[in-house]
Design a protein around this motif. Structure first.
Motif, PDB file in Angstrom:
ATOM      1  N   GLU A  83       0.836  -1.209   0.000  1.00 32.32           N
ATOM      2  CA  GLU A  83       0.000   0.000   0.000  1.00 32.32           C
ATOM      3  C   GLU A  83       0.869   1.256   0.000  1.00 32.32           C
ATOM      4  O   GLU A  83       0.575   2.226  -0.704  1.00 32.32           O
ATOM      5  CB  GLU A  83      -0.911  -0.007   1.237  1.00 32.32           C
ATOM      6  CG  GLU A  83      -1.975  -1.084   1.249  1.00 32.32           C
ATOM      7  CD  GLU A  83      -3.100  -0.833   0.259  1.00 32.32           C
ATOM      8  OE1 GLU A  83      -3.098   0.226  -0.398  1.00 32.32           O
ATOM      9  OE2 GLU A  83      -3.975  -1.708   0.139  1.00 32.32           O
ATOM     10  N   CYS A 121      -5.583  -2.389  -4.006  1.00 33.94           N
ATOM     11  CA  CYS A 121      -4.997  -1.379  -3.115  1.00 33.94           C
ATOM     12  C   CYS A 121      -5.896  -0.161  -2.981  1.00 33.94           C
ATOM     13  O   CYS A 121      -6.698   0.156  -3.865  1.00 33.94           O
ATOM     14  CB  CYS A 121      -3.613  -0.979  -3.625  1.00 33.94           C
ATOM     15  SG  CYS A 121      -2.414  -2.315  -3.553  1.00 33.94           S
ATOM     16  N   PHE A 122      -5.725   0.547  -1.873  1.00 30.76           N
ATOM     17  CA  PHE A 122      -6.597   1.670  -1.557  1.00 30.76           C
ATOM     18  C   PHE A 122      -6.460   2.826  -2.542  1.00 30.76           C
ATOM     19  O   PHE A 122      -7.461   3.389  -2.980  1.00 30.76           O
ATOM     20  CB  PHE A 122      -6.305   2.170  -0.140  1.00 30.76           C
ATOM     21  CG  PHE A 122      -6.592   1.165   0.923  1.00 30.76           C
ATOM     22  CD1 PHE A 122      -7.802   0.486   0.950  1.00 30.76           C
ATOM     23  CD2 PHE A 122      -5.666   0.879   1.913  1.00 30.76           C
ATOM     24  CE1 PHE A 122      -8.085  -0.450   1.931  1.00 30.76           C
ATOM     25  CE2 PHE A 122      -5.934  -0.052   2.902  1.00 30.76           C
ATOM     26  CZ  PHE A 122      -7.142  -0.715   2.905  1.00 30.76           C
ATOM     27  N   ARG A 125      -8.115   2.367  -6.009  1.00 29.76           N
ATOM     28  CA  ARG A 125      -9.561   2.232  -5.810  1.00 29.76           C
ATOM     29  C   ARG A 125     -10.189   3.588  -5.521  1.00 29.76           C
ATOM     30  O   ARG A 125     -11.281   3.908  -6.029  1.00 29.76           O
ATOM     31  CB  ARG A 125      -9.841   1.257  -4.664  1.00 29.76           C
ATOM     32  CG  ARG A 125      -9.531  -0.200  -5.022  1.00 29.76           C
ATOM     33  CD  ARG A 125      -9.392  -1.074  -3.786  1.00 29.76           C
ATOM     34  NE  ARG A 125     -10.640  -1.215  -3.055  1.00 29.76           N
ATOM     35  CZ  ARG A 125     -10.727  -1.782  -1.857  1.00 29.76           C
ATOM     36  NH1 ARG A 125      -9.639  -2.235  -1.246  1.00 29.76           N
ATOM     37  NH2 ARG A 125     -11.884  -1.882  -1.254  1.00 29.76           N
ATOM     38  N   MET A 126      -9.519   4.406  -4.712  1.00 27.37           N
ATOM     39  CA  MET A 126     -10.052   5.741  -4.417  1.00 27.37           C
ATOM     40  C   MET A 126     -10.059   6.618  -5.657  1.00 27.37           C
ATOM     41  O   MET A 126     -11.006   7.363  -5.904  1.00 27.37           O
ATOM     42  CB  MET A 126      -9.237   6.393  -3.296  1.00 27.37           C
ATOM     43  CG  MET A 126      -9.546   5.841  -1.918  1.00 27.37           C
ATOM     44  SD  MET A 126      -8.806   6.816  -0.586  1.00 27.37           S
ATOM     45  CE  MET A 126      -7.072   6.491  -0.849  1.00 27.37           C
ATOM     46  N   SER A 150     -14.941   7.081   1.068  1.00 28.37           N
ATOM     47  CA  SER A 150     -14.093   5.925   0.781  1.00 28.37           C
ATOM     48  C   SER A 150     -13.009   5.778   1.837  1.00 28.37           C
ATOM     49  O   SER A 150     -12.689   4.654   2.258  1.00 28.37           O
ATOM     50  CB  SER A 150     -13.471   6.056  -0.608  1.00 28.37           C
ATOM     51  OG  SER A 150     -14.452   6.029  -1.618  1.00 28.37           O
ATOM     52  N   LEU A 151     -12.447   6.886   2.268  1.00 27.39           N
ATOM     53  CA  LEU A 151     -11.428   6.834   3.311  1.00 27.39           C
ATOM     54  C   LEU A 151     -11.988   6.213   4.590  1.00 27.39           C
ATOM     55  O   LEU A 151     -11.319   5.403   5.246  1.00 27.39           O
ATOM     56  CB  LEU A 151     -10.889   8.237   3.593  1.00 27.39           C
ATOM     57  CG  LEU A 151      -9.897   8.802   2.576  1.00 27.39           C
ATOM     58  CD1 LEU A 151      -9.657  10.287   2.827  1.00 27.39           C
ATOM     59  CD2 LEU A 151      -8.582   8.040   2.658  1.00 27.39           C
ATOM     60  N   TYR A 154     -12.492   2.419   3.996  1.00 29.52           N
ATOM     61  CA  TYR A 154     -11.240   1.671   3.945  1.00 29.52           C
ATOM     62  C   TYR A 154     -10.584   1.592   5.325  1.00 29.52           C
ATOM     63  O   TYR A 154      -9.907   0.605   5.631  1.00 29.52           O
ATOM     64  CB  TYR A 154     -10.283   2.306   2.940  1.00 29.52           C
ATOM     65  CG  TYR A 154     -10.767   2.218   1.503  1.00 29.52           C
ATOM     66  CD1 TYR A 154     -11.596   1.184   1.091  1.00 29.52           C
ATOM     67  CD2 TYR A 154     -10.407   3.182   0.567  1.00 29.52           C
ATOM     68  CE1 TYR A 154     -12.055   1.105  -0.208  1.00 29.52           C
ATOM     69  CE2 TYR A 154     -10.858   3.112  -0.744  1.00 29.52           C
ATOM     70  CZ  TYR A 154     -11.687   2.073  -1.124  1.00 29.52           C
ATOM     71  OH  TYR A 154     -12.126   1.991  -2.414  1.00 29.52           O
ATOM     72  N   GLU A 157     -12.242  -1.170   6.839  1.00 30.84           N
ATOM     73  CA  GLU A 157     -11.768  -2.396   6.200  1.00 30.84           C
ATOM     74  C   GLU A 157     -10.440  -2.854   6.815  1.00 30.84           C
ATOM     75  O   GLU A 157     -10.226  -4.053   7.043  1.00 30.84           O
ATOM     76  CB  GLU A 157     -11.599  -2.163   4.697  1.00 30.84           C
ATOM     77  CG  GLU A 157     -11.166  -3.380   3.908  1.00 30.84           C
ATOM     78  CD  GLU A 157     -11.086  -3.098   2.418  1.00 30.84           C
ATOM     79  OE1 GLU A 157     -10.173  -3.632   1.767  1.00 30.84           O
ATOM     80  OE2 GLU A 157     -11.937  -2.337   1.907  1.00 30.84           O
ATOM     81  N   GLU A 238      -0.415   0.442   8.113  1.00 26.77           N
ATOM     82  CA  GLU A 238      -1.479   0.378   7.103  1.00 26.77           C
ATOM     83  C   GLU A 238      -2.342   1.642   7.128  1.00 26.77           C
ATOM     84  O   GLU A 238      -2.720   2.172   6.077  1.00 26.77           O
ATOM     85  CB  GLU A 238      -2.344  -0.857   7.323  1.00 26.77           C
ATOM     86  CG  GLU A 238      -1.700  -2.160   6.912  1.00 26.77           C
ATOM     87  CD  GLU A 238      -2.710  -3.261   6.653  1.00 26.77           C
ATOM     88  OE1 GLU A 238      -3.287  -3.294   5.556  1.00 26.77           O
ATOM     89  OE2 GLU A 238      -2.911  -4.082   7.565  1.00 26.77           O
ATOM     90  N   LEU A 242      -2.924   4.517   4.205  1.00 20.30           N
ATOM     91  CA  LEU A 242      -4.239   4.986   3.745  1.00 20.30           C
ATOM     92  C   LEU A 242      -4.339   6.502   3.838  1.00 20.30           C
ATOM     93  O   LEU A 242      -4.852   7.158   2.914  1.00 20.30           O
ATOM     94  CB  LEU A 242      -5.333   4.328   4.579  1.00 20.30           C
ATOM     95  CG  LEU A 242      -6.768   4.779   4.289  1.00 20.30           C
ATOM     96  CD1 LEU A 242      -7.145   4.487   2.851  1.00 20.30           C
ATOM     97  CD2 LEU A 242      -7.745   4.113   5.253  1.00 20.30           C
TER      98      LEU A 242
END
Length: 261
Positions: A83, A121-122, A125-126, A150-151, A154, A157, A238, A242
């Motif tokens: 990531e 991956c974030f 996708r964002m 989305s943040l 995730y 997630e 992680e 993000l």
């Protein structure tokens, strides 16, 4: 590093099973090494060598569970590393003064969609979500709102990915307490044998058995402390990846969008 080589480092279901299985095998190997190399006192503390249930002792089960947890942490560490690496791939234009219009984001969408990380991956996708929202609504505010939501999703997630590790961190102390209860019960059973009070060695023997009984809790608490420390460090990694991905999207996508009036 190329996209292909980096993609191979991201854990999937198969590699996760291999990593965790390898970790448990390492735990078995460590138990075997301790069995043949540790002195009597250390072996009794760490693996309960010589105990009534050995080699199926509570300590050995704790070691296997501990290495299972280490395998899970290694999987999460790999995921966090991949990531973080996403920021190196220049998905978005980073040159100062760049303005993005509707036709520009279409090209960016195609470029990001072709990435092997597009559905994993974030960051990609964002970017894809924000661009799709911008293309459908033609409003920067809606694209920004989708990115913010989305943040939050995730972040949740990431938290869900640590459920198994949290269970392992609960299970190990529980096994330790179970081992202690079993040890105390066996010590009291020994003390309650007929004629036991006439034995001059009764008190030293019971005391020694009680001391061994508390070994499982001691070892379990140390193992749990190691896993809690590692889990906090890796989860922070992680979450930081993000956050950096979100800042990257705001700086190089949302703040550069321009709608022709």
């Amino acid at each position: 590093m190329s996209d292909g080589s980096a993609a191979s480092r991201r854990p999937n279901r198969d590699s996760r099973a291999i990593i965790i299985g390898g970790s448990v095998l390492i735990g078995l190997l460590l138990i075997t090494v301790m069995h043949f190399t540790l002195p009597e006192d250390a072996a009794a503390l760490l693996i309960d060598r010589g105990g009534s249930s050995y080699p199926l002792s509570v300590q050995n089960m704790m070691w296997l569970t501990f290495f299972f947890g280490l395998g899970e942490l290694f999987v999460r560490h790999q995921a966090g590393t991949v990531e973080t690496m996403q920021l190196r791939y220049a998905y978005l234009p980073e040159r100062e003064g760049t303005v993005l219009q509707l036709e520009d984001v279409g090209k960016i969408y195609s470029h990001v969609k072709a990435s092997p990380f597009a559905q994993q991956c974030f960051l990609p996708r964002m970017i894809l979500r924000a661009i799709l929202q911008f293309q459908s609504t033609r409003t920067i505010e809606q694209a920004s709102s989708v990115l913010t939501n989305s943040l939050e999703l995730y972040l949740h997630e990431i938290d869900l990915r640590y459920n198994m590790i949290r269970y392992v961190m609960w299970l190990i102390p529980t096994l330790g307490f179970i081992g202690t209860v079993i040890g105390i019960a066996l010590a009291l059973s020994y003390a309650g044998q007929p004629g036991g009070f006439e034995n001059p060695n009764l008190l030293p023997e019971v005391t020694q058995r009680l001391a061994v009984a508390f070994n499982t809790t001691l070892v379990a608490l140390v193992m749990a402390a190691v896993l809690v420390f590692g889990s906090n460090i890796i989860q922070s990694k992680e979450e930081r990846a993000l956050n950096l991905a979100g800042q990257y999207c705001f700086d190089n996508l949302i703040n550069r969008l321009y709608v022709v009036s």
